[in-house]
Design an enzyme around this catalytic site. Sequence first.
Site, PDB file in Angstrom:
ATOM      1  N   GLN A  99      47.760  42.234  41.151  1.00  0.00           N
ATOM      2  CA  GLN A  99      46.937  43.354  41.583  1.00  0.00           C
ATOM      3  C   GLN A  99      46.359  43.006  42.947  1.00  0.00           C
ATOM      4  O   GLN A  99      45.612  42.034  43.079  1.00  0.00           O
ATOM      5  CB  GLN A  99      45.803  43.619  40.602  1.00  0.00           C
ATOM      6  CG  GLN A  99      44.980  44.844  40.955  1.00  0.00           C
ATOM      7  CD  GLN A  99      43.721  44.965  40.109  1.00  0.00           C
ATOM      8  OE1 GLN A  99      42.821  44.143  40.185  1.00  0.00           O
ATOM      9  NE2 GLN A  99      43.672  45.998  39.284  1.00  0.00           N
ATOM     10  N   TYR A 169      36.693  51.000  44.880  1.00  0.00           N
ATOM     11  CA  TYR A 169      37.030  49.950  45.832  1.00  0.00           C
ATOM     12  C   TYR A 169      37.394  50.657  47.145  1.00  0.00           C
ATOM     13  O   TYR A 169      37.347  51.881  47.242  1.00  0.00           O
ATOM     14  CB  TYR A 169      38.190  49.117  45.303  1.00  0.00           C
ATOM     15  CG  TYR A 169      37.792  48.054  44.288  1.00  0.00           C
ATOM     16  CD1 TYR A 169      36.866  48.338  43.274  1.00  0.00           C
ATOM     17  CD2 TYR A 169      38.326  46.778  44.331  1.00  0.00           C
ATOM     18  CE1 TYR A 169      36.499  47.380  42.345  1.00  0.00           C
ATOM     19  CE2 TYR A 169      37.972  45.808  43.407  1.00  0.00           C
ATOM     20  CZ  TYR A 169      37.059  46.112  42.413  1.00  0.00           C
ATOM     21  OH  TYR A 169      36.694  45.154  41.507  1.00  0.00           O
ATOM     22  N   ALA A 344      43.847  45.651  27.535  1.00  0.00           N
ATOM     23  CA  ALA A 344      43.009  44.636  28.165  1.00  0.00           C
ATOM     24  C   ALA A 344      42.139  43.929  27.133  1.00  0.00           C
ATOM     25  O   ALA A 344      42.426  42.806  26.723  1.00  0.00           O
ATOM     26  CB  ALA A 344      42.160  45.260  29.266  1.00  0.00           C
ATOM     27  N   ARG A 345      41.068  44.590  26.685  1.00  0.00           N
ATOM     28  CA  ARG A 345      40.129  43.921  25.773  1.00  0.00           C
ATOM     29  C   ARG A 345      40.788  43.449  24.491  1.00  0.00           C
ATOM     30  O   ARG A 345      40.473  42.361  23.987  1.00  0.00           O
ATOM     31  CB  ARG A 345      38.956  44.857  25.462  1.00  0.00           C
ATOM     32  CG  ARG A 345      37.950  44.984  26.593  1.00  0.00           C
ATOM     33  CD  ARG A 345      36.960  46.113  26.362  1.00  0.00           C
ATOM     34  NE  ARG A 345      37.611  47.418  26.439  1.00  0.00           N
ATOM     35  CZ  ARG A 345      36.963  48.582  26.326  1.00  0.00           C
ATOM     36  NH1 ARG A 345      35.664  48.586  26.109  1.00  0.00           N
ATOM     37  NH2 ARG A 345      37.615  49.715  26.437  1.00  0.00           N
TER      38      ARG A 345
END
Length: 388
Positions: A99, A169, A344-345
């Site tokens: 990423q 971002y 993810a988690r």
Amino acid sequence: MSPDPFGPAMLGPVHLRNRIIKAATFEGRTPDALVTDELIEFHRRVAAGGAAMTTVAYCAVAPEGRTDRHQIWMRPDAVPGLQKLTDAVHSEGAAVSAQIGHAGPVANAASNRLPALAPGRQFNPLGMRFTHAATETDLRRVIDAHAGAARLAVRAGFDAVELHFGHNYLLSSFLSPLENKRTDSYGGSLENRARLVRQTADAVRREVGDSIAVLAKFNMDDGVRGGFRGEESRTVARWLEADGNLDALELTVGSSLRNPMYLFRGDVPLREFAAQFPPLQRWGIRVAGRKFLRTYPYREAYLLEKAMDFRAALNLPLILLGGIASRTAIDAAMTSGFEFVAMARALLYDPNLINQLRAEDQTVSPCTHCNRCMPTIYEGTRCVLTAG
């Protein structure tokens, strides 16, 4: 007929063994802004656990583009360690993505000891500094830096790069009418606000050609009044598709600047977050944290409904994330037309979950969505409920 989530698939030029991707979650294992053995093991375990591809986060394209100075930034010195990491992942039969992005107004200028860039001048409470309004020269440098980071990713053996177009971002903040009040060719109309993401995707594709896959993490909704969302977001997604520079979009939501829990959903570990900061900031988080870290209820596949609007608008392969924790959620994504899912988690709780799902389709991740993993990014991202 929907595809088999555990069957092989192509992502651009990359052959994947299944359709389940480990989403980017900052690992907190790069104290010197370089790869460590702990970072390699973090991703090797995910690969051994059955993921088709794991995503290394976060690889900044420039030193001022980090959220803090401990994050990797893409430079020749980082390549040998990244090569060891990609070799370790490949040895387990998985692909690996880097990423890459620029944190912009989310960067901690005090930690980086460099000014943070943003569409305009604004105060950033993370670094207790004002951002620097990016000039067109700055933006040209950032575009070139993305291409350079992608070139280094190829050298290091990555199979893909994921461009960070989300969470306010830098590139995401230019899309936002709330954050971007510029009057030059990068502000005002949607076409102007989308110029930076389109130029960046084009520069990266020109640099890497078809040697690796090029993805983008893309905000469907900032989760902020006046932010980037709805038809504007779908329009930019259609432009990115028409430009032909991306192999897939990973759909996300939320603003690291203004509303991060809009992405994560579930419990808000306010006390644990506060404990990671100096006394003055700790006090501020305890007093005002609920206004910033808002509570949103968790449910499986909680971004599916919003993502369906994008599925209807696009032919580009799409990656669904957000509460993917069971075979039921994976199958729902596949039958709804999504080519891949990202987790993810659930993989923080158990990196071997995908192997378990393949073996027993009734398996459900025991992750409680307490989100106490989130504050651990400062000392090594992990599930606090398990030994891993």
